[in-house]
Design a protein around this motif. Structure first.
Motif, PDB file in Angstrom:
ATOM      1  N   TYR A 406       0.812  -1.237  -0.051  1.00  0.00           N
ATOM      2  CA  TYR A 406      -0.098   0.153  -0.041  1.00  0.00           C
ATOM      3  C   TYR A 406       1.252   1.618   0.343  1.00  0.00           C
ATOM      4  CZ  TYR A 406      -2.954   3.308   1.611  1.00  0.00           C
ATOM      5  OH  TYR A 406      -4.029   5.098   1.395  1.00  0.00           O
ATOM      6  N   TYR A 434      -9.398   0.623   4.226  1.00  0.00           N
ATOM      7  CA  TYR A 434      -8.457   0.738   2.987  1.00  0.00           C
ATOM      8  C   TYR A 434      -7.992   0.055   2.257  1.00  0.00           C
ATOM      9  CZ  TYR A 434      -5.405   4.028   6.404  1.00  0.00           C
ATOM     10  OH  TYR A 434      -5.437   4.545   7.216  1.00  0.00           O
ATOM     11  N   ARG A 437     -10.570   2.468   0.027  1.00  0.00           N
ATOM     12  CA  ARG A 437      -9.435   4.551  -0.243  1.00  0.00           C
ATOM     13  C   ARG A 437      -9.443   3.680  -1.085  1.00  0.00           C
ATOM     14  NH1 ARG A 437      -5.855   6.492   4.193  1.00  0.00           N
ATOM     15  NH2 ARG A 437      -7.886   6.781   5.351  1.00  0.00           N
TER      16      ARG A 437
END
Length: 597
Positions: A406, A434, A437
């Motif tokens: 990431y 996440y 996201r």
């Protein structure tokens, strides 16, 4: 005459017993009134010197340690002994400039009231035996070697009610503080000290025989290990050890102390056949200390109180600087709340959320080590786990691999690892956040493009600033690097911290070089003939940047960092030569005497 001799003998016996009581010496050992110093903090950690290096009573052990004081200070202590006997002491240290201190100290060992009789039928006369120790002390700092030095002139006085006597003595000491290797994410601190007490002394004669004052030679060491991090401070574990040579005997003294949040201290210590303990509490400018010794007869209690105050004058510039510092503290309180929140996330294992929160704090407050310590630790731990071939916990392995992917902006790999993580664990709210996201923001290709674009723009800004630095255009370099910092802060991406740190380094180096050039220009200008008026050069004025630097100078001034404040205010005038506040501040600072070596 016989009665007087009887009184003298009784008082001498009392004083000898009292001296033995305060020394707590092992059987057969000769100890003196001066064998143990008056610091409660030192006694709680086994009578080790560096346990009390902020206490002005430390001049009784090693006067050179005064040179490391940053404030004026005064301390009082009382040791309750037996049957009304006590040892009372007072010490003070005062600054005489940047690296010089003057100290005074006085200690009294009193027997308390003693009842004297000529015979069993006579009336009672109350008397007391007292031993006094008076000290004048001075300390300084030898910069080329980084060594502190100090000397004492002492006067020892016996008052035995009938007879009295006294003599002069001298002490000397050296000390050095050093940084050791990195441990637990920070540097170990090492302190070394060497002192000679009573190395020059006369004899005290209160009766037929003179009392020789023994010399005391002490080698002191301390190791301060950082442990638990907070926003601006961290807890420390200190290990102390002293070797003391006195009266042909070598003794060992050892101690431990744990400092919590720079306010609370717990201490344990040992010296020949004795265990001690104690604690200290700081509040505002006061420190309260307590120590106890488990002696053969009873537990001996010691109490101490210290007060510290600054050395600054109360002028208008100081008030303005204090206001700027107070404003800074308000924002620091908010940052500390965010840091505490990041640590809670870290302790819960939510490293993604913790990393992003810590990243924001590091950018906003780059001078504080604690957020950067945790940020670096998470990155290193995740990389270690992700690249390990021995990690058997599949949940930890997939989480770490996804984490690393990431922050490398390899979102395809991150999603793949997170899907494995969710399959085996059922997922977590953090991972879901996440993943969303990535999926909900923009497509993966656009994300990669954005990273490349931001990296390219940031790299170009950095290169421009470096070019200015290499061409000795210091002001232009500072402007370019501040522009880079603003850009990476507004456009947060994977290399934000990297670019921000590089920009900060170049700003710091440019400020130093600019300060040198300003001083050089002054010297050259002083040598030039004054017949012709200098030609005015057009200079680009940066009012916003000048105001920002002026405020930074105020904060440095409020913190007592006067040389750095002078440098920043000189830079302010480079950015805006018409900045009247900076001119006034520089004038007041240079006339204040704070910059004197």
């Amino acid at each position: 005459m016989q009665n007087s001799n009887c009184k003298i003998k009784l008082l001498l016996i009392c004083l000898i017993i009292l001296s033995a009581q305060i020394s707590f010496a092992a059987s057969g050992r000769r100890k003196h009134f001066l064998s143990h110093g008056p610091s409660v903090a030192a006694f709680g950690a086994g009578e080790t010197v560096f346990a009390a290096y902020k206490d002005p009573a430390v001049i009784q052990y090693n006067p050179s340690l005064m040179a490391f004081f940053s404030e004026n200070s005064i301390s009082l202590s009382r040791f309750n002994l037996y049957e009304g006997s006590a040892n009372n002491s007072g010490s003070a240290a005062f600054g005489l400039g940047k690296n010089y201190f003057f100290g005074i100290s006085a200690s009294n060992l009193s027997s308390g009231d003693i009842e004297l009789r000529d015979d069993v039928y006579s009336s009672v006369t109350k008397a007391s035996a007292n031993t006094w120790d008076f000290i004048l002390s001075g300390a300084g700092f030898f910069k080329p070697l980084g060594i502190a030095y100090g000397v004492n002139i002492k006067y020892l006085y016996y008052d035995l009610y009938v007879n009295t006597g006294g003599t002069y003595m001298a002490d000397a000491g050296l000390a050095k503080f050093m940084l050791g290797p990195e441990m637990f994410g920070s540097n170990l601190k090492i302190k070394l000290g060497l002192s000679a007490q009573n190395f020059a002394a006369g004899e005290i004669k209160v009766d037929k025989d003179a009392d020789e004052i023994p010399g005391i030679y002490r080698l002191s060491t301390a190791f301060i290990l950082p442990t638990y991090y907070r926003f601006k401070t961290q807890d420390t574990l200190s290990v102390f050890a002293d070797l003391k040579y006195e009266d042909d005997f070598m003794d060992f003294y050892g101690g431990l102390s744990y400092t919590l949040a720079d306010k609370y201290v717990a201490r344990l210590g040992y010296y020949t056949e004795h265990f001690t303990f104690g604690f200290g509490v700081d509040f505002y400018s006061f420190t309260i200390d307590y120590a106890a010794d488990f002696s053969e007869v009873d537990m001996i209690n010691r109490f101490g109180l210290s007060y510290r105050w600054g050395l600054r004058k109360n002028d208008e510039l100081a008030k303005e600087a204090k206001a700027a510092l107070d404003k800074e503290k308000i924002s620091l309180q908010e940052a500390e709340k965010r840091f505490n929140g990041a640590r809670k996330l870290y302790n819960k294992g939510e490293y993604l959320r913790a990393t992003d929160m810590l990243s924001d704090i590091v950018v906003s407050y780059p001078n504080f080590e604690s957020p950067l310590h945790f940020y670096t630790k998470i990155i290193n731990d995740m990389n270690k786990t992700a690249n390990s071939n021995d990690e058997l916990d599949f949940d930890k392995l997939t989480y770490a691999r996804a984490y690393c992917a990431y922050y490398k902006t390899d979102y395809k790999e991150a999603l793949s690892e997170w899907n494995k993580f969710n399959y085996f664990t059922g997922g977590t709210d953090e991972v879901a956040e996440y993943m969303n996201r990535i999926n909900d923001a923009i497509k993966q290709e656009q994300m990669n493009k954005r990273e490349k674009e931001l990296d390219g723009k940031a790299s170009a800004l950095l290169a421009a600033g470096v070019k200015d630095f290499n061409s000795s255009r210091w002001v232009e370099c500072i402007k370019a690097m501040e522009k880079l910092q603003k850009f990476v802060s507004e456009n947060n991406f994977s290399k934000t911290i990297e670019y921000y740190s590089k920009a900060k380094d170049y700003i710091d180096k440019s400020v130093i070089e600019l300060s040198k050039s300003i001083k050089s220009e002054r010297k050259e200008k002083a040598k030039e003939p004054q017949s012709e008026a200098p030609k005015e050069e057009k200079q680009e004025i940066d009012e916003e940047g000048a105001d920002k630097k002026y405020n930074e100078g105020l904060i440095l001034y409020a913190q007592g960092r006067y040389l750095e404040a002078e440098r920043i205010w000189e830079l302010t005038l480079r950015l805006n030569p018409k900045h009247q506040k900076a001119k006034t501040a520089l004038s007041k600072l240079r006339n204040s005497g704070y910059l004197a070596e």
